[in-house]
Design a protein around this motif. Structure first.
Motif, PDB file in Angstrom:
ATOM      1  N   LYS A  25       0.831  -1.206   0.000  1.00  0.00           N
ATOM      2  CA  LYS A  25       0.000   0.000   0.000  1.00  0.00           C
ATOM      3  C   LYS A  25       0.865   1.256   0.000  1.00  0.00           C
ATOM      4  O   LYS A  25       2.063   1.201   0.184  1.00  0.00           O
ATOM      5  N   ASP A  39      -5.125   1.593  -0.572  1.00  0.00           N
ATOM      6  CA  ASP A  39      -5.060   0.233  -1.090  1.00  0.00           C
ATOM      7  C   ASP A  39      -5.588   0.275  -2.525  1.00  0.00           C
ATOM      8  O   ASP A  39      -6.797   0.303  -2.744  1.00  0.00           O
ATOM      9  N   GLU A  40      -4.661   0.320  -3.472  1.00  0.00           N
ATOM     10  CA  GLU A  40      -5.049   0.447  -4.883  1.00  0.00           C
ATOM     11  C   GLU A  40      -5.846  -0.762  -5.358  1.00  0.00           C
ATOM     12  O   GLU A  40      -6.821  -0.618  -6.093  1.00  0.00           O
ATOM     13  N   LYS A  41      -5.453  -1.946  -4.935  1.00  0.00           N
ATOM     14  CA  LYS A  41      -6.121  -3.179  -5.362  1.00  0.00           C
ATOM     15  C   LYS A  41      -7.614  -3.155  -5.014  1.00  0.00           C
ATOM     16  O   LYS A  41      -8.455  -3.537  -5.812  1.00  0.00           O
ATOM     17  N   ASN A  42      -7.949  -2.694  -3.821  1.00  0.00           N
ATOM     18  CA  ASN A  42      -9.336  -2.671  -3.356  1.00  0.00           C
ATOM     19  C   ASN A  42      -9.995  -1.299  -3.453  1.00  0.00           C
ATOM     20  O   ASN A  42     -11.159  -1.149  -3.076  1.00  0.00           O
ATOM     21  N   ASN A  43      -9.253  -0.308  -3.925  1.00  0.00           N
ATOM     22  CA  ASN A  43      -9.727   1.075  -4.064  1.00  0.00           C
ATOM     23  C   ASN A  43     -10.367   1.598  -2.776  1.00  0.00           C
ATOM     24  O   ASN A  43     -11.490   2.085  -2.780  1.00  0.00           O
ATOM     25  N   HIS A  44      -9.616   1.440  -1.690  1.00  0.00           N
ATOM     26  CA  HIS A  44     -10.098   2.050  -0.459  1.00  0.00           C
ATOM     27  C   HIS A  44      -8.941   2.656   0.335  1.00  0.00           C
ATOM     28  O   HIS A  44      -7.785   2.351   0.100  1.00  0.00           O
ATOM     29  N   ILE A  79     -11.937   1.703   7.345  1.00  0.00           N
ATOM     30  CA  ILE A  79     -11.908   1.618   5.883  1.00  0.00           C
ATOM     31  C   ILE A  79     -12.869   2.645   5.307  1.00  0.00           C
ATOM     32  O   ILE A  79     -13.972   2.833   5.823  1.00  0.00           O
ATOM     33  N   GLU A  81     -14.523   3.499   1.547  1.00  0.00           N
ATOM     34  CA  GLU A  81     -14.716   3.084   0.155  1.00  0.00           C
ATOM     35  C   GLU A  81     -14.625   4.322  -0.749  1.00  0.00           C
ATOM     36  O   GLU A  81     -15.541   5.153  -0.778  1.00  0.00           O
TER      37      GLU A  81
END
Length: 106
Positions: A25, A39-44, A79, A81
């Motif tokens: 991250k 967190d680029e993978k989960n866009n959060h 978190i 979103e």
């Protein structure tokens, strides 16, 4: 939707904030302490909120803000979103996260 560039610009606009990698991250820090990660993978994003702020943000928008579902969440790590959050709400949460970490003793 909040892009990484918008997130980066906001996070780095705080006094003495820096950007550093944190595992897979991107983290944003003050006094060597993380106040936000992306967190680029989960866009959060994950923000460090105090107990009251975490409760307020999570109760107002449960599908946008929610505690990490483990011991870290009980410590305020929340978190966000990024595909769902409004810019003004994200800015407010990010400011609170930064102030929470910046105000801690070294």
């Amino acid at each position: 939707m909040i892009s990484i560039e918008t997130f980066r610009n906001l996070a780095l606009s705080f006094p003495d904030a820096i950007e550093e990698p944190h595992f897979e991250k991107t983290s944003f820090r003050i006094k060597k302490k993380i106040f936000a990660t992306f967190d680029e993978k989960n866009n959060h994003a994950v923000l460090k909120l105090n107990e009251i702020d975490q409760s307020v943000f999570c109760s107002s928008s449960e599908k946008i803000f929610y505690p990490i579902p483990n011991k870290w969440g009980k410590q305020g790590w929340t978190i966000v979103e990024l595909a769902r959050v409004r810019l003004e709400m994200f800015e407010d949460a990010l400011i609170r996260s930064y102030e929470n970490v910046a105000s801690k003793k070294k």
